[in-house]
Design an enzyme around this catalytic site. Structure first.
Site, short mmCIF file in Angstrom:
data_model
loop_
_atom_site.label_atom_id
_atom_site.label_comp_id
_atom_site.label_asym_id
_atom_site.label_seq_id
_atom_site.Cartn_x
_atom_site.Cartn_y
_atom_site.Cartn_z
N SER A 70 43.25 43.58 40.13
CA SER A 70 43.19 44.93 39.57
C SER A 70 41.95 45.67 40.04
CB SER A 70 43.06 44.86 38.04
OG SER A 70 44.16 44.24 37.48
N GLU B 81 50.75 49.43 44.96
CA GLU B 81 49.63 49.84 45.81
C GLU B 81 49.46 48.77 46.89
OE1 GLU B 81 46.80 52.52 42.91
OE2 GLU B 81 46.43 50.37 42.89
#
Ligand code: CAA
Ligand code: NAD
Length: 310
Positions: free
Chosen positions: A143, A176
């Site tokens: 993350s 992403e």
């Protein structure tokens, strides 16, 4: 509106896009790893899901079964027999192991989704680099950590990148794709095609802290925790405010519980260490307290709110 049909769209698009990657090893069978395993299996790939804990693996298989059932209700509502076949075939493509080395031996792609800790990720990737075939692409679902820094311990830096999914993985449409400094074109293209093959819309990110979404989302969640900590508003009111006043599907404190307060803290602590002058990344005593008490949010049964223990 956001939710309805998302799984159906993911499912149909995943059937349409092909990827050269057929064998995927997902390491970490928690919140994220189980979802990544599910969408890969739904897309027809052979999946090996790895966790240090066999209890976690059993729990992951159960939740994947439940979530595939949600897909069936929508996509196969007029054809329950096909739906049953879809669930059985998808589950049949997922095997589980507790040994990452064994699992990496036959992988075209390894997606790591273990704890957000650089040392632990380094230890794992060093181990995998010695055993995985030379063509195997390594990706981290981190993350907040730097992809270049995670990749620093492997020899195959050209075959290393970030694949950052969102929670809940079967529902959230974004992926992403992070290019590290040494990620080569072939690896980047393979990661983009694979992302599409599992039904996601891919965006390209540089290796900057939090990439795009978390660089915006984490400070927002942290500001909400600070607002609550100061006693400026109740948790319920903060969440209602952002849902009804800004149209977010969840309020920031609900979302913090959903992501996991431990994960939020790992992210914040890591950024604070790296960027001590950025006040947005300052530690939050209330977050530290909740985590130290084992109140990690939905996964532990309590965070800002209480939940039925999963
Ligand atoms: N797995 C599969 N499907 C799920 C699911 C799960 N875990 N949770 C919900 N769903 C499906 C449901 O089946 C339902 O589908 P239909 O509407 O088609 O029947 C749909 O999603 C909506 O679910 P619910 O009605 O039960 O609940 P909801 O309307 O409150 O939506 C939500 C739940 C999709 C999670 C929604 O609240 C939401 O989008 N929340 C925000 C999530 C978010 O911001 N995620 C990003 C977190 S940050 C991150 O992930 C990055 C990081 O690095 C920390
Ligand atoms: P989690 O705590 O739910 O799961 C992590 C799992 O990894 C645990 O089951 C643990 O037993 C396992 N594990 C730890 N070390 C291991 C090892 N060496 N080998 C194999 N398994 C190991 O965590 P999560 O929320 O799924 O997060 C995983 C990763 O994904 C983190 O890097 C996190 O930052 C990232 N991420 C989390 C979210 C989120 O919303 N929670 C969203 C996107 C990305």
């Amino acid at each position: 509106m956001i939710q309805f049909g998302i799984i159906a769209r993911n499912f149909s698009s995943s059937s349409a896009v092909q990827s050269a990657i057929k064998n995927v090893t997902v390491i970490g069978g928690g919140l994220m790893g189980s979802g990544i395993a599910q969408v890969s299996a739904q897309a027809g790939q052979n999946v090996t899901l790895v966790d240090v804990s066999s209890d976690v693996l059993a729990k992951a298989q159960k939740s994947i079964g439940t979530n595939l059932g949600r897909v069936v209700k929508k996509v196969y509502k007029d054809n329950p027999a096909e739906g049953e076949k879809f669930v059985a075939e998808s589950l049949g493509r997922i095997k589980t192991l507790t040994d990452p080395s064994e699992a990496a031996k036959s992988a075209d792609l390894v997606v790591e989704a273990i704890v957000e800790n650089m040392e632990v990720k380094h230890k794992l990737f060093k181990q995998l680099d010695g055993v995985a075939p030379s063509h195997t692409i390594f990706a981290s679902n981190t993350s907040s950590l730097s992809i270049n820094e995670i990749a620093s311990v492997v020899n195959r830096k050209d075959k290393f990148g970030g694949l950052h999914f969102f929670n809940p993985v079967p529902v959230m449409k974004l992926l992403e794709v992070v290019r590290g400094a040494e990620t080569n074109d072939a690896t980047y293209q393979a990661m983009m095609s694979w992302g599409k093959s599992v039904g996601k819309t891919c965006i390209t990110c540089k290796d900057t802290p939090g990439f795009v979404v978390n660089r915006l989302l984490v400070p927002y969640i942290c500001e909400a925790i600070r607002l609550f900590e100061r006693g400026d508003a109740s948790a319920r009111d903060i969440d209602i405010a952002m849902k009804l006043g800004a149209g977010y599907p969840m309020g920031p404190l609900e979302l913090a519980d959903y992501v996991g307060l431990d994960t939020n803290k790992f992210i914040l602590d890591g950024w604070h260490k790296k960027y001590p002058d950025q006040p947005l990344f300052n530690p939050i005593p209330l977050l530290d307290k909740l985590v130290s008490e084992g109140k990690l949010g939905v996964k532990s049964g309590e965070g800002f709110y209480k939940y039925d223990k999963k």
